[in-house]
Design a protein around this motif. Structure first.
Motif, PDB file in Angstrom:
ATOM      1  N   HIS A 190     -26.151   2.925 -42.358  1.00 58.13           N
ATOM      2  CA  HIS A 190     -26.455   1.742 -41.564  1.00 58.13           C
ATOM      3  C   HIS A 190     -25.306   1.414 -40.609  1.00 58.13           C
ATOM      4  O   HIS A 190     -25.530   1.132 -39.428  1.00 58.13           O
ATOM      5  CB  HIS A 190     -26.738   0.558 -42.493  1.00 58.13           C
ATOM      6  N   GLN A 191     -24.086   1.460 -41.088  1.00 58.15           N
ATOM      7  CA  GLN A 191     -22.923   1.185 -40.243  1.00 58.15           C
ATOM      8  C   GLN A 191     -22.780   2.240 -39.143  1.00 58.15           C
ATOM      9  O   GLN A 191     -22.415   1.920 -38.007  1.00 58.15           O
ATOM     10  CB  GLN A 191     -21.636   1.120 -41.095  1.00 58.15           C
ATOM     11  N   GLU A 192     -23.097   3.481 -39.468  1.00 63.67           N
ATOM     12  CA  GLU A 192     -23.045   4.561 -38.471  1.00 63.67           C
ATOM     13  C   GLU A 192     -24.075   4.327 -37.365  1.00 63.67           C
ATOM     14  O   GLU A 192     -23.791   4.504 -36.181  1.00 63.67           O
ATOM     15  CB  GLU A 192     -23.313   5.900 -39.172  1.00 63.67           C
ATOM     16  N   ASN A 193     -25.280   3.896 -37.739  1.00 64.16           N
ATOM     17  CA  ASN A 193     -26.318   3.599 -36.742  1.00 64.16           C
ATOM     18  C   ASN A 193     -25.928   2.412 -35.865  1.00 64.16           C
ATOM     19  O   ASN A 193     -26.180   2.417 -34.667  1.00 64.16           O
ATOM     20  CB  ASN A 193     -27.658   3.337 -37.431  1.00 64.16           C
ATOM     21  N   LEU A 194     -25.313   1.399 -36.463  1.00 66.01           N
ATOM     22  CA  LEU A 194     -24.848   0.258 -35.672  1.00 66.01           C
ATOM     23  C   LEU A 194     -23.777   0.681 -34.665  1.00 66.01           C
ATOM     24  O   LEU A 194     -23.767   0.225 -33.521  1.00 66.01           O
ATOM     25  CB  LEU A 194     -24.292  -0.831 -36.594  1.00 66.01           C
ATOM     26  N   ALA A 195     -22.874   1.561 -35.090  1.00 61.37           N
ATOM     27  CA  ALA A 195     -21.827   2.051 -34.190  1.00 61.37           C
ATOM     28  C   ALA A 195     -22.443   2.835 -33.029  1.00 61.37           C
ATOM     29  O   ALA A 195     -21.999   2.715 -31.883  1.00 61.37           O
ATOM     30  CB  ALA A 195     -20.834   2.915 -34.962  1.00 61.37           C
ATOM     31  N   LYS A 196     -23.471   3.634 -33.309  1.00 63.23           N
ATOM     32  CA  LYS A 196     -24.149   4.393 -32.242  1.00 63.23           C
ATOM     33  C   LYS A 196     -24.832   3.445 -31.259  1.00 63.23           C
ATOM     34  O   LYS A 196     -24.806   3.681 -30.045  1.00 63.23           O
ATOM     35  CB  LYS A 196     -25.172   5.351 -32.845  1.00 63.23           C
ATOM     36  N   ASP A 197     -25.439   2.375 -31.774  1.00 62.52           N
ATOM     37  CA  ASP A 197     -26.080   1.399 -30.894  1.00 62.52           C
ATOM     38  C   ASP A 197     -25.059   0.718 -29.987  1.00 62.52           C
ATOM     39  O   ASP A 197     -25.298   0.546 -28.795  1.00 62.52           O
ATOM     40  CB  ASP A 197     -26.814   0.335 -31.711  1.00 62.52           C
ATOM     41  N   ARG A 198     -23.925   0.332 -30.540  1.00 62.81           N
ATOM     42  CA  ARG A 198     -22.867  -0.299 -29.739  1.00 62.81           C
ATOM     43  C   ARG A 198     -22.346   0.646 -28.664  1.00 62.81           C
ATOM     44  O   ARG A 198     -22.100   0.254 -27.542  1.00 62.81           O
ATOM     45  CB  ARG A 198     -21.715  -0.753 -30.639  1.00 62.81           C
ATOM     46  N   GLN A 199     -22.196   1.916 -29.017  1.00 65.42           N
ATOM     47  CA  GLN A 199     -21.700   2.913 -28.061  1.00 65.42           C
ATOM     48  C   GLN A 199     -22.719   3.126 -26.943  1.00 65.42           C
ATOM     49  O   GLN A 199     -22.356   3.253 -25.777  1.00 65.42           O
ATOM     50  CB  GLN A 199     -21.418   4.227 -28.779  1.00 65.42           C
ATOM     51  N   ALA A 200     -24.009   3.152 -27.280  1.00 64.59           N
ATOM     52  CA  ALA A 200     -25.047   3.341 -26.265  1.00 64.59           C
ATOM     53  C   ALA A 200     -25.092   2.160 -25.302  1.00 64.59           C
ATOM     54  O   ALA A 200     -25.288   2.335 -24.101  1.00 64.59           O
ATOM     55  CB  ALA A 200     -26.404   3.539 -26.933  1.00 64.59           C
ATOM     56  N   LEU A 201     -24.892   0.945 -25.820  1.00 53.35           N
ATOM     57  CA  LEU A 201     -24.899  -0.227 -24.943  1.00 53.35           C
ATOM     58  C   LEU A 201     -23.668  -0.285 -24.054  1.00 53.35           C
ATOM     59  O   LEU A 201     -23.721  -0.797 -22.941  1.00 53.35           O
ATOM     60  CB  LEU A 201     -24.991  -1.506 -25.784  1.00 53.35           C
ATOM     61  N   ALA A 202     -22.549   0.227 -24.540  1.00 47.37           N
ATOM     62  CA  ALA A 202     -21.304   0.170 -23.767  1.00 47.37           C
ATOM     63  C   ALA A 202     -21.201   1.291 -22.737  1.00 47.37           C
ATOM     64  O   ALA A 202     -20.465   1.176 -21.767  1.00 47.37           O
ATOM     65  CB  ALA A 202     -20.108   0.236 -24.716  1.00 47.37           C
ATOM     66  N   SER A 203     -21.921   2.389 -22.921  1.00 47.68           N
ATOM     67  CA  SER A 203     -21.795   3.521 -22.006  1.00 47.68           C
ATOM     68  C   SER A 203     -22.555   3.246 -20.721  1.00 47.68           C
ATOM     69  O   SER A 203     -23.567   2.549 -20.721  1.00 47.68           O
ATOM     70  CB  SER A 203     -22.312   4.804 -22.666  1.00 47.68           C
ATOM     71  N   PRO A 204     -22.091   3.783 -19.586  1.00 45.02           N
ATOM     72  CA  PRO A 204     -22.809   3.582 -18.317  1.00 45.02           C
ATOM     73  C   PRO A 204     -24.136   4.328 -18.341  1.00 45.02           C
ATOM     74  O   PRO A 204     -24.312   5.294 -19.076  1.00 45.02           O
ATOM     75  CB  PRO A 204     -21.852   4.180 -17.276  1.00 45.02           C
ATOM     76  N   LEU A 205     -25.059   3.834 -17.514  1.00 46.11           N
ATOM     77  CA  LEU A 205     -26.370   4.457 -17.456  1.00 46.11           C
ATOM     78  C   LEU A 205     -26.286   5.844 -16.835  1.00 46.11           C
ATOM     79  O   LEU A 205     -25.525   6.082 -15.908  1.00 46.11           O
ATOM     80  CB  LEU A 205     -27.322   3.598 -16.621  1.00 46.11           C
TER      81      LEU A 205
END
Length: 163
Positions: free
Chosen positions: A17-32
């Protein structure tokens, strides 16, 4: 009775669960990433800008003005043909934030006030359009994981004279 086997998986599940949350945060922070629309999904193409089925175009309005004026007289009405025919096209498109990258430079092309190439789903030949009206509206606000307000969609309203 407590099932110890299920309790032993709880730490693995929490780590996943923590790994998935980290991936979500990284996807939101990365440029399109640049998303190129496909030609076979095209509804309208103005210059190099392609409005596809993902643009949620509700309608494509076509107006033909024949330049006929009515002159009223005492005995009868007269109709005069003054000027040439004028064709106008207008549409509204709702663009999701993932596809906005494709429309970088559209406003600069419109500000240049030069005719742009135009092709539509219902027209087989390429024509020219002089855009005389452009509106953009930002809507559907979201709060991302870093507590910043971002928008989800942008509406374009484009109208112009077909040359």
């Amino acid at each position: 009775m407590i099932n110890f086997r299920n309790l032993s998986n709880a730490t693995k599940n929490e780590a996943k669960h923590q790994e998935n949350l980290a991936k979500d945060r990284q996807a939101l922070a990365s440029p399109l990433t640049y998303i190129t629309p496909r030609e076979n999904e095209k509804i309208i193409k103005i210059d190099k800008f392609i409005f596809t089925t993902f643009a949620n175009i509700e309608s494509l309005e076509y107006e033909l003005s024949l330049g006929i004026k009515k002159i009223e007289a005492i005995n009868a009405n007269y109709y005069l043909k003054i000027g040439g025919n004028e064709e106008r096209i207008s549409f509204e498109a709702t663009i999701f934030v993932e596809y906005l990258e494709h429309f970088n430079g559209l406003v600069d092309k419109i500000k240049a006030r030069v005719p742009l190439s135009l092709s539509t789903l219902e027209s087989t030949k390429i024509r020219k359009i002089l855009i005389d009206s452009f509106r953009a509206k930002t809507k559907d606000w979201l709060l991302d994981s870093s507590r910043n307000a971002t928008y989800h969609t942008k509406e374009f309203s484009i109208s112009g004279v077909v040359l």
